[in-house]
Design an enzyme around this catalytic site. Structure first.
Site, PDB file in Angstrom:
ATOM      1  N   HIS A 169     -10.253  13.636 -16.319  1.00 31.12           N
ATOM      2  CA  HIS A 169     -10.337  12.258 -15.837  1.00 31.12           C
ATOM      3  C   HIS A 169     -11.806  11.845 -15.769  1.00 31.12           C
ATOM      4  CE1 HIS A 169     -10.732  14.639 -12.161  1.00 31.12           C
ATOM      5  NE2 HIS A 169     -11.117  13.576 -11.481  1.00 31.12           N
ATOM      6  N   HIS A 204     -13.983  10.805 -13.341  1.00 30.18           N
ATOM      7  CA  HIS A 204     -14.893  10.903 -12.193  1.00 30.18           C
ATOM      8  C   HIS A 204     -16.176  11.655 -12.575  1.00 30.18           C
ATOM      9  CE1 HIS A 204     -11.544  10.123  -9.004  1.00 30.18           C
ATOM     10  NE2 HIS A 204     -12.011   9.018  -9.550  1.00 30.18           N
ATOM     11  N   ASP A 230     -18.041  13.826 -11.213  1.00 32.12           N
ATOM     12  CA  ASP A 230     -18.154  15.273 -11.029  1.00 32.12           C
ATOM     13  C   ASP A 230     -17.270  16.045 -11.998  1.00 32.12           C
ATOM     14  OD1 ASP A 230     -15.845  14.372  -9.697  1.00 32.12           O
ATOM     15  OD2 ASP A 230     -15.903  15.998  -8.232  1.00 32.12           O
ATOM     16  N   HIS A 231     -16.753  15.351 -13.011  1.00 31.61           N
ATOM     17  CA  HIS A 231     -15.989  15.987 -14.085  1.00 31.61           C
ATOM     18  C   HIS A 231     -16.550  15.672 -15.465  1.00 31.61           C
ATOM     19  CE1 HIS A 231     -12.509  17.345 -11.566  1.00 31.61           C
ATOM     20  NE2 HIS A 231     -13.093  16.469 -10.764  1.00 31.61           N
ATOM     21  N   HIS A 270      -3.987  10.815  -8.828  1.00 32.67           N
ATOM     22  CA  HIS A 270      -5.381  10.866  -8.366  1.00 32.67           C
ATOM     23  C   HIS A 270      -6.153   9.715  -9.015  1.00 32.67           C
ATOM     24  CE1 HIS A 270      -9.118  12.589  -6.938  1.00 32.67           C
ATOM     25  NE2 HIS A 270      -9.583  12.693  -8.182  1.00 32.67           N
ATOM     26  N   ASP A 304      -8.002  17.388 -10.840  1.00 29.65           N
ATOM     27  CA  ASP A 304      -7.807  17.104  -9.419  1.00 29.65           C
ATOM     28  C   ASP A 304      -6.382  16.673  -9.098  1.00 29.65           C
ATOM     29  OD1 ASP A 304     -10.473  17.676  -9.130  1.00 29.65           O
ATOM     30  OD2 ASP A 304     -11.091  15.627  -8.641  1.00 29.65           O
ATOM     31  N   HIS A 323     -11.689  22.363  -7.905  1.00 27.07           N
ATOM     32  CA  HIS A 323     -12.443  22.435  -6.645  1.00 27.07           C
ATOM     33  C   HIS A 323     -12.014  23.636  -5.821  1.00 27.07           C
ATOM     34  CE1 HIS A 323     -14.461  18.473  -6.801  1.00 27.07           C
ATOM     35  NE2 HIS A 323     -13.376  18.072  -7.443  1.00 27.07           N
TER      36      HIS A 323
END
Length: 252
Positions: free
Chosen positions: A54, A56, A58-59, A113, A132, A170
């Site tokens: 996805h 975001h 942090d990905h 998410h 996530d 995570h």
């Protein structure tokens, strides 16, 4: 196909897939580029694919730097993330397939998410890279999706073989299980798992990957149809049970 788990930021994992036979590598959700580049150098490999679940940051934060280092690499992501994933070249939908190291992954559409979230399931090796959507002991917050969408996504993952390894992005397991015990307090396997995870984290050991079978028995977000969870939620309808438990976790 070997999987290397790279811890980054405060609690993220990047997963580097390595094929020794061809000296190639692929990466799943590179939050940062440098840890990936270091591992690729150690392995003396060439990066050929970036698999994003996805959009975001942090990905996908390392995408462009990795492309500068390996311009021949291909960036994969959801069709519905078009314009949101840096460097994306391939736009995937439910049922599409991607390949690496003579292994093939099925693309699973798992919104909730985010509205565009996908997962990569390598049936041949039993590896699921789910970003996530599903966590060890938990699931992702609903930022763009609905409870019904997330329930459908988790139902899809719950049906995978019990031995499927869950490479979630995570290290949230300890806190997830603390919450799980508040809504499923009489679950003996959950109690045992919590003690094991507590000890592992005290020794700074990772708790990822988990397995689908373990999650079915101990993760409250895969147990919306169990009497204990229905009692905790004070509801019986699956979507309402899930939504209530998700709201309880958000306030935990």
């Amino acid at each position: 196909m070997n999987v290397h788990r790279l811890p980054v930021l405060s609690d993220n994992y990047i997963f580097l897939l390595h094929d020794p036979a061809s000296s190639t590598a692929a990466v799943v959700d590179p939050a940062q580029a440098e840890p990936v580049l270091q591992q690729v150098r150690i392995l003396d490999a060439r990066l050929v694919a970036i698999f994003n679940t996805h959009h975001h940051g942090d990905h996908v934060g390392g995408n462009l730097e990795l492309l500068r280092a390996f311009p021949e690499a291909t960036v994969y992501g959801s069709e519905l993330d078009r314009g949101r994933i840096p460097g994306q070249q391939v736009f995937l939908n439910e049922g599409d397939r991607v390949s690496f190291a003579k292994e093939t992954a099925e693309v699973l559409f798992v919104p909730g998410h985010t509205r565009a979230h996908i997962a990569y399931y390598f049936a041949g090796t039993g590896d699921l890279f789910c970003g996530d959507t599903l966590f060890a002991g938990g699931c992702g917050r609903l930022f763009e999706g609905t409870p019904a969408q997330m329930l459908d996504s988790l139902s899809k993952l719950r049906r995978l073989p019990e031995a499927t390894r869950i490479w979630c992005a995570h290290e949230y397991t300890l806190n997830n299980l603390k919450f799980a015990l508040t809504v499923d307090p009489h679950n003996a396997e959950l109690q045992t798992r919590f003690a094991q995870v507590q000890q592992a984290r005290q020794q700074q050991q990772p708790t990822v990957p988990s397995q689908i079978g373990v999650e079915r028995r101990t993760n409250p977000f895969l147990r919306w149809d169990q009497p204990a969870l229905q009692q905790s939620a004070g509801l019986s309808d699956p979507i309402r049970v899930f939504a209530r438990v998700r709201d309880m976790k958000d306030q935990f």
